[in-house]
Write an enzyme that holds these catalytic residues in place. Structure first.
Site, PDB file in Angstrom:
ATOM      1  N   ALA A   8       4.891 -43.745  11.792  1.00 50.10           N
ATOM      2  CA  ALA A   8       5.165 -42.374  12.211  1.00 50.10           C
ATOM      3  C   ALA A   8       3.904 -41.702  12.725  1.00 50.10           C
ATOM      4  O   ALA A   8       3.711 -40.497  12.579  1.00 50.10           O
ATOM      5  CB  ALA A   8       5.761 -41.591  11.044  1.00 50.10           C
ATOM      6  N   ARG A  14       5.721 -37.000  25.850  1.00 53.73           N
ATOM      7  CA  ARG A  14       6.743 -36.495  26.771  1.00 53.73           C
ATOM      8  C   ARG A  14       7.654 -35.431  26.148  1.00 53.73           C
ATOM      9  O   ARG A  14       8.446 -34.808  26.829  1.00 53.73           O
ATOM     10  CB  ARG A  14       7.571 -37.666  27.326  1.00 53.73           C
ATOM     11  CG  ARG A  14       6.823 -38.393  28.434  1.00 53.73           C
ATOM     12  CD  ARG A  14       7.653 -39.502  29.017  1.00 53.73           C
ATOM     13  NE  ARG A  14       7.647 -40.669  28.149  1.00 53.73           N
ATOM     14  CZ  ARG A  14       8.520 -41.668  28.234  1.00 53.73           C
ATOM     15  NH1 ARG A  14       9.478 -41.609  29.134  1.00 53.73           N
ATOM     16  NH2 ARG A  14       8.437 -42.697  27.433  1.00 53.73           N
ATOM     17  N   ARG A 331      24.239 -14.249   1.334  1.00 50.46           N
ATOM     18  CA  ARG A 331      22.907 -14.825   1.093  1.00 50.46           C
ATOM     19  C   ARG A 331      22.852 -15.611  -0.218  1.00 50.46           C
ATOM     20  O   ARG A 331      23.762 -15.506  -1.043  1.00 50.46           O
ATOM     21  CB  ARG A 331      21.863 -13.712   1.166  1.00 50.46           C
ATOM     22  CG  ARG A 331      21.747 -13.180   2.618  1.00 50.46           C
ATOM     23  CD  ARG A 331      20.903 -11.946   2.691  1.00 50.46           C
ATOM     24  NE  ARG A 331      19.595 -12.192   2.123  1.00 50.46           N
ATOM     25  CZ  ARG A 331      18.769 -11.225   1.723  1.00 50.46           C
ATOM     26  NH1 ARG A 331      19.134  -9.964   1.823  1.00 50.46           N
ATOM     27  NH2 ARG A 331      17.587 -11.525   1.220  1.00 50.46           N
ATOM     28  N   LYS A 349      24.143 -10.447  -1.454  1.00 53.01           N
ATOM     29  CA  LYS A 349      22.992 -11.287  -1.825  1.00 53.01           C
ATOM     30  C   LYS A 349      22.920 -11.465  -3.325  1.00 53.01           C
ATOM     31  O   LYS A 349      22.966 -10.481  -4.062  1.00 53.01           O
ATOM     32  CB  LYS A 349      21.699 -10.621  -1.333  1.00 53.01           C
ATOM     33  CG  LYS A 349      20.481 -11.492  -1.521  1.00 53.01           C
ATOM     34  CD  LYS A 349      19.213 -10.696  -1.737  1.00 53.01           C
ATOM     35  CE  LYS A 349      18.867 -10.651  -3.199  1.00 53.01           C
ATOM     36  NZ  LYS A 349      17.697  -9.870  -3.530  1.00 53.01           N
ATOM     37  N   TYR A 364      26.265  -3.105   1.515  1.00 55.53           N
ATOM     38  CA  TYR A 364      25.275  -4.068   1.021  1.00 55.53           C
ATOM     39  C   TYR A 364      25.401  -4.184  -0.499  1.00 55.53           C
ATOM     40  O   TYR A 364      25.234  -3.200  -1.222  1.00 55.53           O
ATOM     41  CB  TYR A 364      23.842  -3.617   1.381  1.00 55.53           C
ATOM     42  CG  TYR A 364      22.797  -4.471   0.711  1.00 55.53           C
ATOM     43  CD1 TYR A 364      22.752  -5.849   0.936  1.00 55.53           C
ATOM     44  CD2 TYR A 364      21.872  -3.918  -0.177  1.00 55.53           C
ATOM     45  CE1 TYR A 364      21.817  -6.659   0.295  1.00 55.53           C
ATOM     46  CE2 TYR A 364      20.927  -4.721  -0.821  1.00 55.53           C
ATOM     47  CZ  TYR A 364      20.918  -6.088  -0.584  1.00 55.53           C
ATOM     48  OH  TYR A 364      19.997  -6.880  -1.223  1.00 55.53           O
ATOM     49  N   ASN A 384      18.623  -1.962  -4.714  1.00 61.15           N
ATOM     50  CA  ASN A 384      18.187  -2.914  -5.741  1.00 61.15           C
ATOM     51  C   ASN A 384      16.684  -3.142  -5.761  1.00 61.15           C
ATOM     52  O   ASN A 384      16.194  -3.883  -6.581  1.00 61.15           O
ATOM     53  CB  ASN A 384      18.906  -4.259  -5.551  1.00 61.15           C
ATOM     54  CG  ASN A 384      18.638  -4.867  -4.185  1.00 61.15           C
ATOM     55  OD1 ASN A 384      18.489  -4.146  -3.202  1.00 61.15           O
ATOM     56  ND2 ASN A 384      18.558  -6.178  -4.114  1.00 61.15           N
ATOM     57  N   ALA A 421      32.803  10.193  -2.818  1.00 67.17           N
ATOM     58  CA  ALA A 421      32.107   9.824  -1.583  1.00 67.17           C
ATOM     59  C   ALA A 421      30.763  10.537  -1.516  1.00 67.17           C
ATOM     60  O   ALA A 421      30.650  11.701  -1.875  1.00 67.17           O
ATOM     61  CB  ALA A 421      32.967  10.188  -0.375  1.00 67.17           C
TER      62      ALA A 421
HETATM   63  C1  UD1 Z   1       7.905 -50.532  20.229  1.00 61.44           C
HETATM   64  C2  UD1 Z   1       7.872 -52.054  20.355  1.00 61.44           C
HETATM   65  C3  UD1 Z   1       9.006 -52.488  21.282  1.00 61.44           C
HETATM   66  C4  UD1 Z   1      10.317 -51.990  20.734  1.00 61.44           C
HETATM   67  C5  UD1 Z   1      10.281 -50.492  20.516  1.00 61.44           C
HETATM   68  C6  UD1 Z   1      11.528 -50.038  19.792  1.00 61.44           C
HETATM   69  C7  UD1 Z   1       5.533 -52.738  20.166  1.00 61.44           C
HETATM   70  C8  UD1 Z   1       4.328 -53.194  20.865  1.00 61.44           C
HETATM   71  N1  UD1 Z   1       6.585 -52.456  20.898  1.00 61.44           N
HETATM   72  O1  UD1 Z   1       7.629 -50.006  21.507  1.00 61.44           O
HETATM   73  O2  UD1 Z   1       9.007 -53.888  21.384  1.00 61.44           O
HETATM   74  O3  UD1 Z   1      11.375 -52.334  21.626  1.00 61.44           O
HETATM   75  O4  UD1 Z   1       9.157 -50.124  19.707  1.00 61.44           O
HETATM   76  O5  UD1 Z   1      11.576 -48.652  19.714  1.00 61.44           O
HETATM   77  O6  UD1 Z   1       5.514 -52.690  18.943  1.00 61.44           O
HETATM   78  N2  UD1 Z   1       3.157 -45.712  16.296  1.00 61.44           N
HETATM   79  C9  UD1 Z   1       2.097 -45.435  15.436  1.00 61.44           C
HETATM   80  N3  UD1 Z   1       0.831 -45.661  15.862  1.00 61.44           N
HETATM   81  C10 UD1 Z   1       0.545 -46.162  17.080  1.00 61.44           C
HETATM   82  C11 UD1 Z   1       1.605 -46.437  17.942  1.00 61.44           C
HETATM   83  C12 UD1 Z   1       2.897 -46.216  17.520  1.00 61.44           C
HETATM   84  O7  UD1 Z   1       2.323 -44.994  14.311  1.00 61.44           O
HETATM   85  O8  UD1 Z   1      -0.643 -46.354  17.373  1.00 61.44           O
HETATM   86  C13 UD1 Z   1       4.533 -45.481  15.833  1.00 61.44           C
HETATM   87  C14 UD1 Z   1       5.265 -44.438  16.641  1.00 61.44           C
HETATM   88  O9  UD1 Z   1       5.167 -43.143  16.025  1.00 61.44           O
HETATM   89  C15 UD1 Z   1       6.697 -44.924  16.627  1.00 61.44           C
HETATM   90  C16 UD1 Z   1       6.562 -46.432  16.455  1.00 61.44           C
HETATM   91  O10 UD1 Z   1       5.267 -46.669  16.006  1.00 61.44           O
HETATM   92  O11 UD1 Z   1       7.413 -44.395  15.524  1.00 61.44           O
HETATM   93  C17 UD1 Z   1       6.806 -47.162  17.795  1.00 61.44           C
HETATM   94  O12 UD1 Z   1       5.816 -46.776  18.693  1.00 61.44           O
HETATM   95  P1  UD1 Z   1       6.094 -46.526  20.229  1.00 61.44           P
HETATM   96  O13 UD1 Z   1       4.830 -46.163  20.876  1.00 61.44           O
HETATM   97  O14 UD1 Z   1       7.240 -45.609  20.392  1.00 61.44           O
HETATM   98  O15 UD1 Z   1       6.474 -48.011  20.656  1.00 61.44           O
HETATM   99  P2  UD1 Z   1       7.377 -48.441  21.844  1.00 61.44           P
HETATM  100  O16 UD1 Z   1       6.581 -48.421  23.091  1.00 61.44           O
HETATM  101  O17 UD1 Z   1       8.642 -47.718  21.833  1.00 61.44           O
END
Ligand code: UD1
Ligand code: CA
Length: 459
Positions: A8, A14, A331, A349, A364, A384, A421
């Site tokens: 993650a 993008r 609430r 609430k 209220y 209140n 009232a």
């Molecule tokens: C990767 C796979 C690809 C696969 C795809 C599926 C590789 C080289 N490629 O590509 O084959 O089809 O996932 O979705 O593994 N992340 C990190 N650190 C990094 C890079 C990425 O934590 O340095 C995490 C991203 O947050 C993401 C996951 O790894 O959750 C995948 O990374 P992303 O850059 O989206 O890989 P893809 O190019 O989609």
């Protein structure tokens, strides 16, 4: 012991927003949470989450629930997994599932079945794959005579490889000790100059180890969001899947415009959900209710035969046969008992409203315990809060509260109390009494005639 490592660390450029991509929401839950839940449902509790871009947002969200490691620069998926080596060494011996935090539809069924294959075949790596019509952007699964030979990324693929429809979901089972070994051998010799985790397939095969693919029956497991359009597509897919489940269970939808229902919401048969309604959290709705149009119901328990029209309700219980709306805000901490009627522009609430009570308009009620069959006149306000402390009001059964009554808390109305009232109640009123607080009305006859004349002349 089996582990799961969830990647993650990515930014998701993008998306054009300052949050880590796995924190973007599908059906009002971060994608990361979907992946965590799939692990939990598959009974994997040994989780490590790799954070990187805006790691503090991940920390804040997880609030210590699971172990995390920091990837301080983004050098690819292989590099991300390298950060979790100390975690894997601590829990070595078994297998490690690697998952992408931006592919929310991985499910526990797929996780369990792929592990079965992984163990039965004594695989070093089992790649979870799917066949999809539009493989653009995904790593392609290259197969030879004896099965999978490598995974090539879109940017490194030849024109022929780009035609391959079987793609890498980004989820794999590894033998933990093998994975640690492969991570040490990854290089950055590729189009993106990154450590690709996918290269471990090639490395394993060179060492003569077993590698296989588990082709998922659910092709959605691969779906990820790389931009806002992709995120909308994920939301649409998830939303429709939930609505279809409720349709099968006998819930009525005559129109699904603007209806969004969380995955954990339960609805019984015979209930109708109308346009513009969002049902969230652990909301439970009984049978034969009419919910909507335009309601937000969050973490509520709604019993049978309830009717809600333009209502927003949070963390509250609404008993059978209650009618609420339009334009009502319930609430947190409220319990609306059976047979209650609540009409327009009412806010309740943290209060209990007793059986058969009516709060028809512009009122209220906060921090109050209201008895049965009470009638609230228009414009009643429980006062209140004095700016420092919040206090409660107690209103006995069968009270009849006149329009524009202020109840200055803490205060108690006994049984069947009447308030005139416009009365401001500052002390307790005993059972069966009338409370009246009114100045004498003075009438000056003919007073406005001279004023009126002047005004008309001026105009
Ligand atoms: C990767 C796979 C690809 C696969 C795809 C599926 C590789 C080289 N490629 O590509 O084959 O089809 O996932 O979705 O593994 N992340 C990190 N650190 C990094 C890079 C990425 O934590 O340095 C995490 C991203 O947050 C993401 C996951 O790894 O959750 C995948 O990374 P992303 O850059 O989206 O890989 P893809 O190019 O989609
Ligand atoms: Ca991705």
């Amino acid at each position: 012991m089996n582990n799961a490592v969830i990647l993650a660390g990515g930014q998701g450029k993008r998306m054009k927003a300052d949050i880590p991509k796995p924190m973007f929401k599908v059906l009002e839950e971060p994608m990361l949470e979907w992946v965590i839940k799939a692990c939990e449902e598959a009974e994997l509790s040994n989780l490590c989450i790799v954070k990187g871009y805006m790691a503090e947002k991940i920390d804040e969200y997880l609030n210590g629930r699971y172990e995390t490691v920091l990837q301080s620069e983004r050098l690819g998926t292989g590099h991300a997994v390298m950060q979790s080596v100390p975690f894997m060494e601590k829990n070595g011996g078994g297998n490690t599932l690697v998952l992408c935090g931006d592919a929310p539809f991985i499910d526990s069924e797929t996780i369990k079945k792929s592990l079965e294959l992984h163990e039965n075949e004594n695989n070093s790596i089992t790649v979870i794959t799917a066949e999809i019509d539009d493989p653009e952007g995904y790593g392609r699964i290259v197969r030879g005579e004896s099965g999978i030979t490598s995974i090539v990324e879109e940017k490194d693929a030849t024109a022929a490889q780009r035609e391959i429809k079987e793609v890498n979901s980004g989820a794999y089972w590894f033998k933990t000790s093998d994975l640690i070994e492969y991570l040490g051998e990854l290089t950055r010799n590729n189009a993106q100059g990154e450590y690709y985790l996918t290269d471990s397939v090639f490395i394993a095969l060179n060492k003569g180890r077993n590698v296989n693919a588990y082709i998922s029956e659910n092709p959605n497991v691969v779906l990820g969001a790389n931009d806002r359009k992709g995120l909308l597509a994920l939301n649409t897919a998830a939303r429709m899947a939930v609505i279809e489940k409720h349709l099968e269970n006998g819930v009525e939808f005559n129109c699904i415009d603007g209806i969004v229902i969380g995955r954990d919401v339960e609805i019984e048969a015979g209930t109708e959900i109308m346009a513009g309604t969002h049902l969230r959290g652990k909301t439970k709705i009984g049978k034969d209710c009419r919910i909507g149009p335009n309601c937000i119901i969050d973490d509520c328990e709604i019993k049978d035969g309830v009717s809600l029209n333009y209502v927003q309700a949070f963390k509250s219980t609404i008993d059978a046969g209650v009618k609420i709306g339009p334009w009502v805000h319930i609430r947190p901490g409220s319990h609306i008992k059976s047979g209650v009627k609540i009409g327009d522009f009412v806010e309740i609430k943290n209060s209990i409203i007793g059986e058969g009570t009516a709060v028809a308009h512009l009122t209220y009620v906060g921090d109050s315990d209201v008895g049965k069959k009470v009638n609230f006149g228009c414009g009643t306000v429980t006062v209140n809060y004095d700016g420092i402390v919040k206090s409660r009001c107690e209103i006995g059964d069968n009270c009849f509260i006149g329009c524009n009554t202020n109840l200055i808390a803490p205060v108690k109305l006994g049984k069947a109390v009447y308030t005139a009232a416009g009365t401001t109640i500052t002390r307790d009123v005993p059972d069966y009494a009338l409370a009246i607080d009114r100045g004498v009305v003075k009438i000056k006859e003919g007073y406005s005639l001279t004023k009126l004349k002047k005004r008309l002349e001026k105009a």
